[in-house]
Design an enzyme around this catalytic site. Structure first.
Site, PDB file in Angstrom:
ATOM      1  N   HIS A   1      13.337   6.462  24.642  1.00 23.79           N
ATOM      2  CA  HIS A   1      14.056   7.395  25.506  1.00 23.79           C
ATOM      3  C   HIS A   1      15.556   7.151  25.512  1.00 23.79           C
ATOM      4  CE1 HIS A   1      10.894   9.888  26.822  1.00 23.79           C
ATOM      5  NE2 HIS A   1      10.124   8.842  27.052  1.00 23.79           N
TER       6      HIS A   1
ATOM      7  N   GLU B   1       3.674  37.770   9.362  1.00 26.30           N
ATOM      8  CA  GLU B   1       3.619  36.468   8.694  1.00 26.30           C
ATOM      9  C   GLU B   1       2.494  36.394   7.677  1.00 26.30           C
ATOM     10  OE1 GLU B   1       3.241  33.389  11.672  1.00 26.30           O
ATOM     11  OE2 GLU B   1       1.753  34.517  12.803  1.00 26.30           O
TER      12      GLU B   1
ATOM     13  N   ASP C   1       4.936  30.969   7.754  1.00 22.59           N
ATOM     14  CA  ASP C   1       3.618  31.367   7.266  1.00 22.59           C
ATOM     15  C   ASP C   1       3.725  32.429   6.175  1.00 22.59           C
ATOM     16  OD1 ASP C   1       1.630  29.799   8.531  1.00 22.59           O
ATOM     17  OD2 ASP C   1       2.126  30.765  10.433  1.00 22.59           O
TER      18      ASP C   1
ATOM     19  N   CYS D   1      11.891  34.800  12.951  1.00 18.38           N
ATOM     20  CA  CYS D   1      11.798  33.640  13.849  1.00 18.38           C
ATOM     21  C   CYS D   1      11.297  32.398  13.119  1.00 18.38           C
ATOM     22  CB  CYS D   1      10.934  33.954  15.061  1.00 18.38           C
ATOM     23  SG  CYS D   1       9.231  34.296  14.646  1.00 18.38           S
TER      24      CYS D   1
HETATM   25  C1  PEP Z   1       6.251  31.218  11.295  1.00 13.54           C
HETATM   26  O1  PEP Z   1       5.122  31.164  10.786  1.00 13.54           O
HETATM   27  O2  PEP Z   1       7.293  31.398  10.636  1.00 13.54           O
HETATM   28  C2  PEP Z   1       6.407  31.024  12.746  1.00 13.54           C
HETATM   29  C3  PEP Z   1       7.557  31.252  13.361  1.00 13.54           C
HETATM   30  O3  PEP Z   1       5.345  30.568  13.440  1.00 13.54           O
HETATM   31  P1  PEP Z   1       4.805  29.052  13.389  1.00 13.54           P
HETATM   32  O4  PEP Z   1       5.820  28.232  12.643  1.00 13.54           O
HETATM   33  O5  PEP Z   1       4.639  28.641  14.808  1.00 13.54           O
HETATM   34  O6  PEP Z   1       3.517  29.203  12.667  1.00 13.54           O
HETATM   35 MG    MG Z   2       3.365  31.259  12.006  1.00 12.87          MG
END
Ligand code: PEP
Ligand code: MG
Length: 554
Positions: free
Chosen positions: A188, A430, A454, A501
């Site tokens: 920590h 994805e 993904d 994302c």
């Molecule tokens: C992705 O697959 O790009 C995503 C944002 O989801 P995770 O990484 O949680 O599978």
């Molecule tokens: Mg994903």
């Protein structure tokens, strides 16, 4: 000059006199007590004071270093009143007539050794927490004051290993860097140092000698090196590195409050990915526009049993309220594949990444899905919520998920429970299937968010968990980028927005490509927000767009 090597756990360069942390020394005395009931009361008294002090420290930590740091002291409070720990102490006092100091020392050592012998790094680091808590109880029993820094000038603070409570109590204006004999990256002290932006090097062992006290040292937290009495060349090199780092940090600071817009006026939203309500602090302090992905499965991963509707509602409400009207996209449960949870009792699969995961589990086990959706819609009354479904492959699975949303809304209406009518419903793109039919899917939802982690895995048939695949796992592959372009075009033709994302969103080598494709939102980790903003503000898209798109599609 003497150079010593440890493990850099918080980056940054610092220069100053070396100072050894002063710790109040106590000598353990062991004796047999006659009145064991009174001795037990003496322990209970000290325990209560310890709990109160930790409560105050939690508040101080919250102000100085955020909720995560505060949680550490709240965990310490729990350790201080842990029943197993208390019973071990009680057995030593009332059962064996030991004095309270001896009982606390022995019980703490027993627990610390148990943690230290575990395989997991994180659990091993908890041994320091047990010693920290018991040290506090002992100080109270002895009536001594905890140590500190007795210096008029800021110092590079050396210690064997700093307990978290010692770290947080220190006057930070006096600390240029931490250098410790023991400790690990997940200790920590390391976490607090990173949160507070103080360079830190741990694991220096006996290389850090008491005779260095008062010497000028330079510390480079990025490569774990400490220079005692640095020569002129080294000092000049490190000062130059520090100046560059300070300038970079300052420049990023100056970007706060500025728009995410290219030199030729193209805006793009920069949002954050989070995994816990506690991460909101980092989203706000990095000046992100909103939350583009809250991975809700971490709530499930942190529980020993299915989290209840109320538990989830509280977590979602907290994020929405703290984001104060900014958009928050919460992704429904995405377990399976690399994120397994024991209490789900999922049968073992040959190919879990291609198996029963994410939305598939939710549609097969509607009671789990319904609980989450009820919590989400209830929380929607407290902010600006978007819901998105992971691992979509067909139009029918989206329709089924949306039907479930309608059912939940009807239930809440019938029960007189408020929810927002304007909740956006979107999907993750994805899988290659979702990308290829994105023209149809765009008619079903309010937005797309591309999960490039993904999408790369499934498009290139490359396991994202397998580090040995190296260059074969290539998110820059034209197949992935062409799919992103196709998805964006289909989204825009149908009047909906599209974001990224996955990790790729923070890849500055592709920012120009994403702007050229027309991506509307990039959702990245909090620490990537300002570097990304810098990159966007330095880019001119109009000149490069045609070449980039021709290269990609030609
Ligand atoms: C992705 O697959 O790009 C995503 C944002 O989801 P995770 O990484 O949680 O599978
Ligand atoms: Mg994903």
């Amino acid at each position: 000059m003497i150079t010593i090597q440890g493990k850099g756990v918080s980056a940054g360069v610092a220069e100053g006199p070396l100072y050894f942390f002063q710790r109040a020394k106590t000598v353990l005395e062991r004796y047999t007590v006659e009145d064991t009931a009174a001795e037990w009361e003496r322990f209970k008294d000290a325990q209560q004071k310890c709990i109160d002090q930790l409560g105050e420290l939690a508040e101080k930590a919250r102000e100085e270093a955020g909720d995560d740091a505060a949680m550490l002291f709240e965990t310490h409070q729990m350790m201080a009143e842990d029943l197993d720990f208390e019973e071990a102490i009680q057995a030593l006092i009332t059962g064996e007539a030991n004095n309270a100091e001896a009982a606390v020392t022995d019980a703490a050592e027993q627990f610390a050794e148990m943690f230290a012998s575990m395989d997991d790094d994180y659990m091993q680091a908890r041994a320091a927490d047990v010693r920290d808590v018991s040290g506090r109880i002992l100080s109270i029993l002895y009536g001594v004051v905890q140590g500190g820094i007795d210096s008029d000038v800021p110092v590079v603070l050396a210690a064997d290993d700093l307990a978290p409570s010692e770290t947080i109590q220190l006057d930070k204006t006096k600390i240029l860097a931490f250098v410790t004999e023991g400790g690990s990256g997940s200790s920590h002290t390391a976490i607090l140092a990173r949160t507070m932006g103080i360079p830190a090097i741990v694991g220096l062992g006996d290389q850090i000698k008491p005779e260095f006290e008062g010497c000028t040292v330079m510390v480079d937290g990025s490569d774990g090196k400490v220079y005692v009495d640095p020569d002129e060349g080294t000092a000049a090199r490190l000062r130059d590195k520090k100046r560059q780092q300070d300038e970079y940090k300052q420049m990023l600071e100056e970007l706060k409050g500025k728009e995410n817009v290219t030199l030729d006026g193209q805006p793009i939203r920069v949002f954050c990915n989070i995994g816990s309500p506690d991460d909101v602090q980092a989203v706000l302090s990095n000046d992100a526009g909103g939350v583009g992905l809250f991975r809700s499965e971490f709530l499930y991963l942190n529980c020993d049993d299915y989290p209840t509707e109320d538990y989830q509602f509280e977590a979602y409400r907290k994020v929405l309220s703290e984001m104060d009207g900014r958009e928050v996209i919460i992704r429904t449960l995405d377990i399976g594949a690399d994120k397994q949870i024991g209490y789900f009792d999922l049968p073992e699969e040959e190919n879990p990444a291609l198996g029963n995961r994410a939305l598939r589990i939710c549609l097969n086990r509607p009671e789990i899905f319904r609980t989450q959706l009820r919590a989400l819609y209830r929380a929607s009354a407290y902010g600006n919520l978007g819901i998105m479904f992971p691992m979509v492959t067909s139009v029918w699975d989206v329709r089924e998920a949306k039907e479930m949303c309608e059912k939940v809304k009807a239930e809440l209406r019938a029960e007189g429970i408020p929810y927002a009518e304007n909740v956006q419903v979107g999907i993750m793109i994805e899988t290659p299937a979702a990308a290829v039919i994105s023209d149809r899917l765009a008619k079903e939802v309010d937005f797309f968010s591309c999960g490039t982690n993904d999408l790369t895995q499934y498009t290139l048939a490359c396991d994202r968990q397998n580090n040995d695949l190296g260059r074969f796992f290539d998110p820059h592959h034209p197949a992935v980028l062409r799919l992103l372009k196709m998805v964006t075009d289909n989204a825009h033709k149908n009047g909906i927005w599209v974001g990224i994302c996955g990790e790729l969103g923070a890849d500055l080598d592709l920012t120009e490509t994403f702007l050229s494709i027309g991506i509307d939102e990039l959702s990245v980790s909090p620490g990537s927000v300002l570097p990304l903003r810098k990159k966007i503000r330095e880019t001119t898209v109009s000149g490069a767009r045609d070449t980039i798109l021709a290269d990609l599609m030609g």
